[in-house]
Scaffold this active site. Structure first.
Site, PDB file in Angstrom:
ATOM      1  CE  LYS A 345       2.406   3.260  -8.256  1.00  0.00           C
ATOM      2  NZ  LYS A 345       2.101   2.041  -7.488  1.00  0.00           N
ATOM      3  CE1 TYR A 430       5.802   5.595   3.514  1.00  0.00           C
ATOM      4  CE2 TYR A 430       4.107   6.798   2.289  1.00  0.00           C
ATOM      5  CZ  TYR A 430       5.150   6.779   3.201  1.00  0.00           C
ATOM      6  OH  TYR A 430       5.547   7.942   3.804  1.00  0.00           O
ATOM      7  CG  HIS A 431       2.332   1.413  -3.687  1.00  0.00           C
ATOM      8  ND1 HIS A 431       1.710   2.107  -4.708  1.00  0.00           N
ATOM      9  CD2 HIS A 431       1.566   1.619  -2.589  1.00  0.00           C
ATOM     10  CE1 HIS A 431       0.624   2.716  -4.239  1.00  0.00           C
ATOM     11  NE2 HIS A 431       0.530   2.421  -2.953  1.00  0.00           N
ATOM     12  CE1 TYR A 432       7.301  -3.052   2.311  1.00  0.00           C
ATOM     13  CE2 TYR A 432       7.100  -0.668   2.265  1.00  0.00           C
ATOM     14  CZ  TYR A 432       6.960  -1.859   2.929  1.00  0.00           C
ATOM     15  OH  TYR A 432       6.475  -1.880   4.223  1.00  0.00           O
ATOM     16  CG  HIS A 433       6.596  -4.731  -5.771  1.00  0.00           C
ATOM     17  ND1 HIS A 433       6.634  -3.347  -5.835  1.00  0.00           N
ATOM     18  CD2 HIS A 433       7.134  -5.163  -6.938  1.00  0.00           C
ATOM     19  CE1 HIS A 433       7.165  -2.965  -6.986  1.00  0.00           C
ATOM     20  NE2 HIS A 433       7.488  -4.046  -7.675  1.00  0.00           N
TER      21      HIS A 433
END
Length: 498
Positions: A345, A430-433
């Site tokens: 990523k 899956y590390h959306y912020h």
């Protein structure tokens, strides 16, 4: 007398050892989990000092901390992780992501407007109950950039880690059992916490006084997650005579849930809320704006489906001055087949997106676009990342693991071909912020601008995804802000009663 002492000394030593052992076990086990219920009638109409929306990675440690002095209602839209092998047992890692439904699965799927499939946790413990379990602290530079107190940050990390949540670099223990943030509830006062499961918050109750000079939160409205949308219940904040002693409703529903609830409550853009006939309580144009996801590219390094045991990432590589994060794992493709995947990523993407409502049903996913690769810098970084992934996939260590001959051929792909590959193969880590950023939606104390008694404390406030995996940091944030809030209440009490 000396002989008598010698005679009893082993007994005394043994007794002391057993007492210390029992004390250690009791400290490790905590005070026990708080009362949990899925019966909305048990909560409907009741009042609490604090109401936390979202029993996930931030909400659980926050509830445990605030319960030391105050009553807390913790509302979770999913069910308990305990007794669910898809969550707890490592041998079933990844299978919970394959089995999703509309209202009750521990993972809820959604597809962004970019066309990328994604997931969000729907269980007590949050997305940390379904992820790869990798635990890593944020860097010192990230802590300084966030403006946090470094000493208190370390104390908060240590508190999280001393409760059994971290085992080495993972939340899976040596027996292959996952320790979710729900375990941190054991560190709180069980008499002061009520956990309401299978319950979705519809909106926040907001009142404006007759003079029109104060807008304040009074409580929440909620429904059963798998029940009728028309059967709405309410819970309230305690209302002491002294307004400075009011507690807060705290949104800890992560980057999709927290901005969605704000919008459903009438906090957001006038133009957008008007489309759904939602009365505007506080006009905050930036709610949902600036949401980000860490662009990822994945390579399947085995040539066909295998029957290897699914394996969560055990090693994470950091490359190019922290700009790329690489991990590998064996992921299930179906109930009886798996693939070995290497993913990477971009740690600090420049591209930003936007979250909006799809409808007024809080159980449904909002509309979100992350605008992957919208910024040229992200596209250039992606090309470098693909080149790095290609080298890793061809490495001797990966070949040894797969039991194949190393591939020593040079890449024939041009930079232009790699740019096309990035655009066609983009996926998520899956590390959306973001979506409720500090300075635009909340202040430095995580209070929502323009309304009293409302805070957002979770990853939606982040400017960037901190650490190789943000899980450790959002757990820390729950403890950190809980302590800050207790200190704040204590200082106010002391100033009023010198």
């Amino acid at each position: 007398m000396d002989k008598l002492n010698m005679k009893f000394r082993p007994t005394v030593v043994l007794t002391t050892f057993i007492w210390l052992l029992l004390l250690n076990l009791s400290l490790h086990q905590g005070k026990g989990l708080p009362y949990m219920t899925s019966d909305v009638q048990q909560v409907s109409g009741k009042s609490f000092d604090y109401i936390i929306v979202g029993g996930g990675t931030t909400g659980c440690p926050l509830a445990a901390t605030l319960s030391e002095k105050f009553t807390v209602l913790l509302v979770e839209r999913g069910n308990s992780p305990y007794g669910n092998p898809l969550v707890i047992d490592k041998k079933y890692y990844g299978l919970s992501l394959l089995k999703t439904d509309e209202f009750s699965s521990v993972a809820q799927s959604f597809i962004s407007k970019d066309g990328v499939s994604n997931l969000r946790g729907r269980v007590l413990g949050g997305s940390s109950a379904i992820n790869g379990g990798f635990y890593s602290r944020a860097s010192e530079d990230s802590v300084k950039k966030a403006g946090w107190d470094e000493g208190l940050v370390n104390e908060a990390y240590e508190w999280v880690e001393s409760k059994g949540t971290k085992v080495g670099g993972t939340v899976f223990d040596e027996l292959g059992k996952r320790h979710t943030p729900a375990d941190l509830l054991e560190a709180g006062n069980p008499n002061n916490i009520m956990v309401l499961l299978n319950t979705t918050v519809n909106n926040i109750i907001i009142d404006t006084n007759r003079k029109g000079n104060e807008t304040r939160v009074r409580g929440i409205r909620f429904i059963k997650s798998d029940g009728s949308f028309s059967k709405i219940h309410e819970a309230y904040l305690n209302q002491p005579n002294n307004s400075s002693r009011w507690g807060d409703v705290i949104l800890s529903a992560r980057a999709l849930g927290s901005p969605q609830i704000l919008l459903l409550s009438g906090i957001g853009s006038h133009q957008h809320l008007k489309k759904f006939n939602i009365s505007v309580k506080v006009g905050l144009e930036n709610v949902g704006h600036g949401i980000q996801d860490n662009l990822s590219i994945a390579v399947l390094v085995d040539t066909m489906l295998a029957k290897r045991q699914p394996e969560s990432p055990q090693i994470v590589g950091i490359a190019d001055d922290f700009r790329f994060i690489i991990e590998a794992g064996v992921v299930p493709i179906s109930l009886n087949a798996s693939r070995t995947r290497i993913s990477a990523k971009i740690a600090f993407p420049a591209s930003k997106g936007k979250l909006e409502l799809n409808n007024t049903d809080p159980r449904q996913n909002p509309s979100v676009i992350f605008n992957y690769l919208a910024e040229e810098n992200d596209l250039q970084e992606c090309v470098k990342m693909v080149q790095l992934l290609e080298r890793v996939a061809k490495s001797e260590s990966v070949s040894m693991f797969l039991g194949i001959t190393p591939n020593n051929t040079k890449s024939m792909s041009s930079a232009d071909q790699m740019r096309k590959l990035c655009k066609s193969s983009v996926r998520t880590f899956y590390h959306y912020h973001s979506g409720c950023r500090i300075g635009s939606v909340v202040d430095k104390d995580y209070r929502v601008y323009g309304v009293k008694g409302l805070r957002v404390i979770d990853g939606s406030t982040f400017e960037e995804s901190l650490g190789t995996n943000p899980m450790a940091t959002v757990m820390m944030l729950g403890r950190y802000q809980g302590i800050k809030m207790l200190q704040e209440r204590n200082e106010k009490s002391c100033s009023q009663h010198p």
